[in-house]
Design a protein around this motif. Structure first.
Motif, short mmCIF file in Angstrom:
data_model
loop_
_atom_site.label_atom_id
_atom_site.label_comp_id
_atom_site.label_asym_id
_atom_site.label_seq_id
_atom_site.Cartn_x
_atom_site.Cartn_y
_atom_site.Cartn_z
N UNK A 23 39.46 39.67 39.00
CA UNK A 23 38.03 39.87 39.22
C UNK A 23 37.55 39.04 40.41
N UNK A 24 38.06 37.83 40.48
CA UNK A 24 37.72 36.94 41.60
C UNK A 24 38.25 37.51 42.92
N UNK A 25 39.49 38.00 42.91
CA UNK A 25 40.07 38.57 44.13
C UNK A 25 39.33 39.83 44.58
N UNK A 51 43.04 36.45 29.38
CA UNK A 51 41.75 36.63 30.05
C UNK A 51 41.76 36.08 31.48
N UNK A 52 42.69 35.21 31.76
CA UNK A 52 42.82 34.70 33.13
C UNK A 52 43.59 35.66 34.03
N UNK A 53 44.67 36.27 33.47
CA UNK A 53 45.60 37.00 34.33
C UNK A 53 45.71 38.49 34.02
N UNK A 54 44.88 39.02 33.16
CA UNK A 54 44.90 40.46 32.90
C UNK A 54 44.68 41.23 34.19
N UNK A 55 45.46 42.30 34.38
CA UNK A 55 45.41 43.04 35.64
C UNK A 55 44.05 43.69 35.86
N UNK A 56 43.45 44.25 34.80
CA UNK A 56 42.21 45.01 34.96
C UNK A 56 40.97 44.14 34.90
N UNK A 57 40.91 43.25 33.91
CA UNK A 57 39.66 42.51 33.69
C UNK A 57 39.84 40.99 33.72
N UNK A 58 41.00 40.52 34.14
CA UNK A 58 41.23 39.08 34.16
C UNK A 58 40.40 38.37 35.21
N UNK A 59 40.18 37.07 34.96
CA UNK A 59 39.36 36.28 35.88
C UNK A 59 39.95 36.25 37.29
N UNK A 60 41.26 36.09 37.38
CA UNK A 60 41.91 36.01 38.69
C UNK A 60 41.67 37.26 39.51
N UNK A 108 36.27 40.54 44.11
CA UNK A 108 34.94 40.21 44.65
C UNK A 108 35.01 39.86 46.12
N UNK A 109 36.20 39.50 46.61
CA UNK A 109 36.40 39.22 48.02
C UNK A 109 37.18 40.33 48.71
N UNK A 110 37.19 41.53 48.06
CA UNK A 110 37.86 42.73 48.60
C UNK A 110 39.35 42.50 48.82
N UNK A 111 39.96 41.73 47.94
CA UNK A 111 41.40 41.46 48.03
C UNK A 111 42.13 42.26 46.97
N UNK A 112 43.42 42.50 47.20
CA UNK A 112 44.22 43.28 46.27
C UNK A 112 44.49 42.49 44.99
N UNK A 113 44.37 43.13 43.81
CA UNK A 113 44.67 42.43 42.55
C UNK A 113 46.15 42.12 42.43
N UNK A 114 46.47 41.12 41.64
CA UNK A 114 47.85 40.68 41.43
C UNK A 114 48.28 41.06 40.02
N UNK A 115 49.42 41.73 39.91
CA UNK A 115 49.92 42.13 38.59
C UNK A 115 50.81 41.02 38.04
N UNK A 116 50.19 40.00 37.48
CA UNK A 116 50.92 38.82 37.02
C UNK A 116 51.88 39.15 35.90
N UNK A 117 51.48 40.04 34.99
CA UNK A 117 52.31 40.36 33.83
C UNK A 117 53.53 41.22 34.17
N UNK A 118 53.66 41.61 35.42
CA UNK A 118 54.86 42.33 35.87
C UNK A 118 55.55 41.58 37.00
N UNK A 119 55.29 40.27 37.10
CA UNK A 119 55.91 39.43 38.12
C UNK A 119 56.64 38.28 37.44
#
Length: 307
Positions: free
Chosen positions: A145-147, A134-143, A149-160
């Motif tokens: 979602x937070x990014x 729930x913190x790092x999910x690409x689509x609905x994770x907190x991270x 909200x500031x018009x930043x690109x999401x991070x694909x943590x599970x593929x890094x």
């Protein structure tokens, strides 16, 4: 000169003590010694169409494949690397936390802080995996979602992969720090106040008292915990890795350890021979490592050795 008692005579004389030992002996026989028969499969190419002990005997072919393919090297480096990080950072942070807590004078705040730090230890790895997802999910994770909200690109943590080298260590320490801290806190509590009073008379401040009194007094506890940790250094933390990583093949190079490889060999590829070979290597490597470290410590200071 008194005659030496035979084993039978010793058992008769101390039958109550041996009877109390019986449950532990039975437990280890069933769970630790009887399964050793499975070592045989490390030298076979297991075939499900034959009986258990009728598979083709291939000697060291399984070990040869693991070595030449580079799998064994990668698994060994990953397992050792993660466990060394767990031991180093975990113990250092536990000692620092225990020292800081021991200096707190407000009792209710000290107990509250200790309880809060100890709480993650009781959280199961299954629950931890849900929190991490729930913190790092690409689509609905907190991270992300937070990014977003500031018009930043999401991070694909599970593929890094490299990110998980840090995350695994961080979440392990977060979960186990409170437990390790309590052990060191108990050791600090057992230090006589006379040492601190003498240091105060000599003009030592709080940092000097910690460095010259508390830390040296914790050396025995640290060495004992280190030896116990080295005893399972090749086992890794299967629950932690499997629950956080699962079957994400993208992360295997950075996060695969011997335990997860053995489990996957049995569950996914059904290669019992390869899994047994990896498991046998894991046990032998860990045994040699523990014996070597214990021998070195015994030569330096016999009082700190386990045996």
């Amino acid at each position: 000169m008194p005659s030496r008692k035979t084993l039978f005579g010793e058992m008769v004389a101390n039958r109550i003590l041996f009877l109390m030992l019986l449950p532990a002996i039975v437990f280890f026989l069933i769970n630790s010694y009887v399964p050793m028969v499975g070592i045989y499969y490390a030298f076979t190419r297991f075939d499900f169409n034959t009986s258990l002990f009728n598979s083709q005997f291939v000697w060291f072919e399984n070990f040869e494949f693991l070595w030449k393919s580079g799998i064994l090297t990668k698994l060994t480096l990953n397992t050792l690397g993660y466990n060394l990080a767990f031991i180093l950072f975990g113990n250092v942070l536990a000692i620092i936390s225990a020292v800081l807590l021991s200096e707190l004078k407000i009792k209710w705040f000290k107990k509250l802080t200790q309880s809060i730090m100890f709480l993650p230890y009781f959280i199961s790895f299954v629950i931890l995996s849900v929190i991490v997802y729930n913190l790092f999910s690409y689509e609905n994770g907190f991270l992300n979602t937070f990014l977003k909200s500031f018009s930043m690109e999401p991070v694909d943590v599970y593929n890094t992969p490299w990110v998980w080298v840090i995350l695994v260590v961080v979440f392990y320490i977060w979960k186990n720090l409170g437990y390790s801290m309590i052990i060191y806190l108990a050791a600090i509590t057992g230090i006589s106040d006379e040492y601190y009073e003498a240091a105060k008379i000599d003009g030592a401040n709080i940092f000097q008292r910690t460095w010259y009194v508390t830390i040296p007094m914790l050396k025995t506890t640290f060495i004992v915990l280190l030896l116990f940790a080295l005893g399972s250094i090749m086992k890794g933390q299967f629950d932690l890795f499997y629950q956080l990583i699962g079957n994400n093949g993208v992360l295997y190079n950075a996060t695969d350890i011997l335990d997860t490889y053995v489990y996957r060999s049995l569950k996914v590829t059904f290669d019992i021979g390869m899994a047994s070979a990896a498991g046998l290597y894991q046990s032998l490597f860990g045994f040699v490592l523990v014996m070597t470290v214990n021998s070195i410590i015994r030569k330096v200071n016999e009082d700190y050795a386990l045996f």
